[in-house]
Design a protein around this motif. Sequence first.
Motif, mmCIF file in Angstrom:
data_model
loop_
_atom_site.group_PDB
_atom_site.id
_atom_site.type_symbol
_atom_site.label_atom_id
_atom_site.label_comp_id
_atom_site.label_asym_id
_atom_site.label_seq_id
_atom_site.Cartn_x
_atom_site.Cartn_y
_atom_site.Cartn_z
ATOM 1 N N TYR A 78 -10.159 5.073 3.964
ATOM 2 C CA TYR A 78 -9.100 6.011 3.214
ATOM 3 C C TYR A 78 -7.808 5.584 3.245
ATOM 4 C CZ TYR A 78 -6.692 9.646 0.687
ATOM 5 O OH TYR A 78 -5.877 10.350 -0.079
ATOM 6 N N GLU A 79 -7.374 5.476 4.840
ATOM 7 C CA GLU A 79 -5.968 4.803 5.030
ATOM 8 C C GLU A 79 -5.969 3.278 4.569
ATOM 9 O OE1 GLU A 79 -5.071 5.890 8.967
ATOM 10 O OE2 GLU A 79 -5.304 7.941 8.623
ATOM 11 N N THR A 82 -6.080 2.613 0.729
ATOM 12 C CA THR A 82 -4.688 3.009 0.268
ATOM 13 C C THR A 82 -3.747 1.847 0.619
ATOM 14 O OG1 THR A 82 -5.422 5.256 0.278
ATOM 15 C CG2 THR A 82 -3.057 4.903 0.303
ATOM 16 N N GLU A 83 -3.540 1.410 1.681
ATOM 17 C CA GLU A 83 -2.600 0.591 2.326
ATOM 18 C C GLU A 83 -2.603 -0.881 1.366
ATOM 19 O OE1 GLU A 83 -1.510 -2.265 5.961
ATOM 20 O OE2 GLU A 83 -1.804 -0.082 6.275
ATOM 21 N N TYR A 85 -4.173 -1.457 -1.541
ATOM 22 C CA TYR A 85 -4.097 -1.408 -3.013
ATOM 23 C C TYR A 85 -2.701 -0.665 -3.387
ATOM 24 C CZ TYR A 85 -8.847 -2.565 -3.655
ATOM 25 O OH TYR A 85 -10.064 -3.363 -3.456
ATOM 26 N N ARG A 86 -1.996 -0.221 -2.635
ATOM 27 C CA ARG A 86 -0.615 0.295 -2.843
ATOM 28 C C ARG A 86 0.355 -0.721 -2.212
ATOM 29 N NH1 ARG A 86 0.667 5.203 0.602
ATOM 30 N NH2 ARG A 86 0.984 3.316 2.278
ATOM 31 N N ASP A 87 0.365 -1.440 -0.865
ATOM 32 C CA ASP A 87 1.405 -2.076 -0.434
ATOM 33 C C ASP A 87 1.095 -3.675 -0.281
ATOM 34 O OD1 ASP A 87 2.791 0.460 -0.253
ATOM 35 O OD2 ASP A 87 1.755 0.931 1.633
ATOM 36 N N GLU A 109 -8.770 3.533 -4.822
ATOM 37 C CA GLU A 109 -7.901 2.365 -4.969
ATOM 38 C C GLU A 109 -7.100 2.373 -6.300
ATOM 39 O OE1 GLU A 109 -11.748 0.171 -3.250
ATOM 40 O OE2 GLU A 109 -11.361 -0.215 -5.165
ATOM 41 N N ARG A 111 -5.863 5.107 -7.538
ATOM 42 C CA ARG A 111 -4.692 6.054 -7.595
ATOM 43 C C ARG A 111 -3.614 5.414 -6.573
ATOM 44 N NH1 ARG A 111 -9.157 9.424 -7.189
ATOM 45 N NH2 ARG A 111 -9.158 9.654 -5.115
ATOM 46 N N ALA A 112 -4.219 4.689 -5.414
ATOM 47 C CA ALA A 112 -2.982 3.991 -4.672
ATOM 48 C C ALA A 112 -2.401 2.879 -5.498
ATOM 49 C CB ALA A 112 -3.692 3.357 -3.507
ATOM 50 N N ALA A 115 0.296 4.635 -7.760
ATOM 51 C CA ALA A 115 1.430 4.939 -7.144
ATOM 52 C C ALA A 115 2.581 3.741 -6.851
ATOM 53 C CB ALA A 115 1.063 5.512 -5.717
ATOM 54 N N LYS A 116 1.988 2.797 -6.657
ATOM 55 C CA LYS A 116 2.886 1.388 -6.521
ATOM 56 C C LYS A 116 3.396 1.055 -8.242
ATOM 57 C CE LYS A 116 4.157 -2.951 -5.264
ATOM 58 N NZ LYS A 116 3.620 -3.810 -4.202
#
Length: 170
Positions: A78-79, A82-83, A85-87, A109, A111-112, A115-116
């Motif tokens: 999960y963490e 998220t990292e 696909y977001r960062d 993926e 949703r992450a 967010a970006k």
Amino acid sequence: MRGPQVVRITIDPMVRWDIDYIGFVYEVEPQPDYDFALSFAGEDRAYVEKVAELLRENGTTVFYDLHVQADLWGANLYEHLTEVYRDRARFVVLFASQHYRANVWPNLERRAAQAKALLTNASYILPARFDDTEIPGLLDTVGYLDLKRYSPAQLVGLLLEKLRSPKHGR
């Protein structure tokens, strides 16, 4: 982080320019670890795997689960996802399908990545559709590719073009 980093320098307008002192503030923007992160449902793996291999053969860095199994092993997915696909990607290629909509991990993926995308003005999510399934949050106004019309090689050609574009790429 890999490759060169971009340094943005801002000169404070209150600082007097002279030979004794120049005041500035700098902010380092890290470069992404991956050129592309591929977000897909397992049922669509055959097509996506060809894309991942072709991207890798063309010298790009790709987040594709089978390429990073050692990193994923034992990780809090999960963490970690998220990292990624977001960062950690320059672009997220979202392979939309009925299977994508129905699976938990691709939706995390997505949703992450969303967010970006919300915080940037750039084309971050690159949707490619296997079918006409509506994906939550993926607006009709976002340009997409219909994968019934593109082979994996043709899609990779367009992804490489996007990556090399001065407006979007490296």
